[in-house]
Design an enzyme around this catalytic site. Structure first.
Site, short mmCIF file in Angstrom:
data_model
loop_
_atom_site.label_atom_id
_atom_site.label_comp_id
_atom_site.label_asym_id
_atom_site.label_seq_id
_atom_site.Cartn_x
_atom_site.Cartn_y
_atom_site.Cartn_z
N GLU A 73 4.27 6.67 8.52
CA GLU A 73 3.95 7.31 7.24
C GLU A 73 4.96 8.38 6.83
O GLU A 73 4.91 8.86 5.69
CB GLU A 73 2.52 7.86 7.29
N TYR B 296 11.63 -17.11 -7.56
CA TYR B 296 12.26 -15.88 -8.00
C TYR B 296 13.78 -16.02 -7.96
O TYR B 296 14.34 -16.59 -7.01
CB TYR B 296 11.85 -14.71 -7.10
N ASP C 195 0.84 -1.20 0.00
CA ASP C 195 0.00 0.00 0.00
C ASP C 195 0.87 1.25 0.00
O ASP C 195 0.60 2.22 -0.73
CB ASP C 195 -0.95 -0.01 1.20
#
Length: 396
Positions: free
Chosen positions: A370, A297, A100
């Site tokens: 944040e 991967y 996100d």
């Protein structure tokens, strides 16, 4: 439009509220395209649930791609004093790995690039890639569908919960490991424990394989360069009976793709030896085995020249930039892009004990500071624009 910082935070929170699993990111895809449209950027779908977009500068020049992953994890998010305004609204699914934040960061870069479009020489391509969490992943699909056509370099980043907020880690060469799964099926001869001479016990064979494999691999591959473990053993239904067969599943990771071949050969040699030692003249065809090594991967290998110049630039912007962190055993399908074009993947920290942000990635309590969002925007924007101005310094 909202202030840039507030806007980026709200974009991140919107995605956090609405997480979607790999290759099911339909709502995420539509919202990314909507936000890009609001910024005046055309976009198109790629790899089913991905998005690709470009901003062309006013003058010709090279093309650099910036990638974000978009998928979430199957985990039930734990309510905390921090996340009550943006906790997942999709029960059992959450953004527990920072994707996100990655989307918000790359959209923030897109907004800044659009604001400076007249000053840009060249093109910035934005890749919002689905399904990073589950091999074979979405990167290969993006490449197959032309997502890297015309791209001269690519950059990306990952938010990590065990790295201090404000810390930037970049590393030339191997930064993240390959991920590989192996399955061994061992076929024996079932029978009653009262008559062991009439049985070939696959559990006993598997026990020797499990106890012997790690030491055998460590003789061939540096112990600091690999990890190996066993995750599942499935055999038998009866306490007093040896089963006819057994399935064993595990995984291993390395920092050198050549070590994958070495480890697979060690497994074959050990299994062949065990089949010989447990065989007898009275039971033909057993014991035997099937070995399947699924290569996930590959090693994520940062281009050395690109990374050196990126490091020099970032050390003028950030206070805490490490150019020599230890490689980590996490895996990332960004590695596929770096096999196609030069570029670099960076790690930025979000750990902040003062704010109670201490959970590691994939935890049901994972959250981000944040403040890291603006760090990520500045990092990718600075690298992209400097590359477009000075591509010769980054490319061989």
């Amino acid at each position: 439009m909202q202030s840039f910082e507030k806007w980026v935070c709200e974009v991140r929170r919107e995605f956090h509220r609405n997480p979607e699993l790999s290759f099911h990111e339909h709502g995420t895809q539509e919202r990314i395209m909507s936000i890009l449209g609001e910024l005046g950027i055309d976009s198109r779908k790629i790899a089913d649930t991905g998005v690709i977009a470009e901003v062309r500068g006013m003058l010709p020049g090279p093309c650099i791609a910036i990638r974000s992953d978009t998928d979430a994890l199957a985990a039930h998010e734990v309510l905390s004093p921090r996340n009550e305004d943006y906790i997942s609204q999709n029960p059992g699914v959450m953004h527990a790995c920072g994707h996100d934040g990655h989307m918000a960061i790359v959209l923030g870069v897109a907004r800044m690039i659009m604001e400076k479009q007249k000053e840009i020489c060249g093109t910035v391509r934005f890749i919002f890639q689905p399904a990073e969490e589950i091999p074979p992943g979405g990167a290969a699909r993006v490449i197959e569908e032309g997502g890297l056509e015309g791209v001269d370099a690519i950059i990306g980043l990952h938010i990590f919960g065990d790295v201090d907020v404000g810390q930037v880690n970049i590393r030339a060469g191997p930064l993240m490991a390959s991920s590989n799964r192996f399955t061994v099926k061992i076929f024996g001869k079932g029978g009653h424990h009262a008559t062991p001479d009439m049985c070939i016990d696959p559990i006993q064979i598997a026990a020797e394989f499990i106890s012997s494999l790690k030491p055998a691999v460590s003789q061939k591959v540096n112990t600091s360069g690999h990890v190996l473990g066993f995750g599942m053993v499935d055999a038998g239904k009866q306490f007093n009976r040896s089963p006819d067969e057994l399935e064993l599943v595990g995984s291993f990771r390395t920092f050198d793709d050549n070590d994958i071949d070495t480890i697979e050969q060690v497994m074959i040699t050990l299994l062949d030896s065990l089949m010989d030692s447990y065989s007898n003249d009275f039971m033909e065809g057993v014991p035997s085995y099937d070995l399947d090594v699924y290569r996930g991967y590959p090693v994520l290998f940062n281009n050395p020249l690109f990374t050196e110049n990126a490091c020099n630039l970032l050390q003028t912007i950030f206070n805490n930039v490490s150019a020599h962190p230890d490689p980590i055993f996490g895996a990332e399908d960004f590695a596929y892009y770096l096999r196609e074009v030069p570029g670099m993947y960076a790690i930025i920290g979000t750990k902040n004990p003062e704010k109670g942000i201490v959970e590691v990635n994939h935890s049901s309590g994972f959250d981000i500071d944040e403040d890291v969002l603006l760090n990520g925007v500045e990092l990718l924007y600075s690298l992209a624009t400097d590359f477009l101005k000075n591509p010769g310094e980054y490319l061989e």
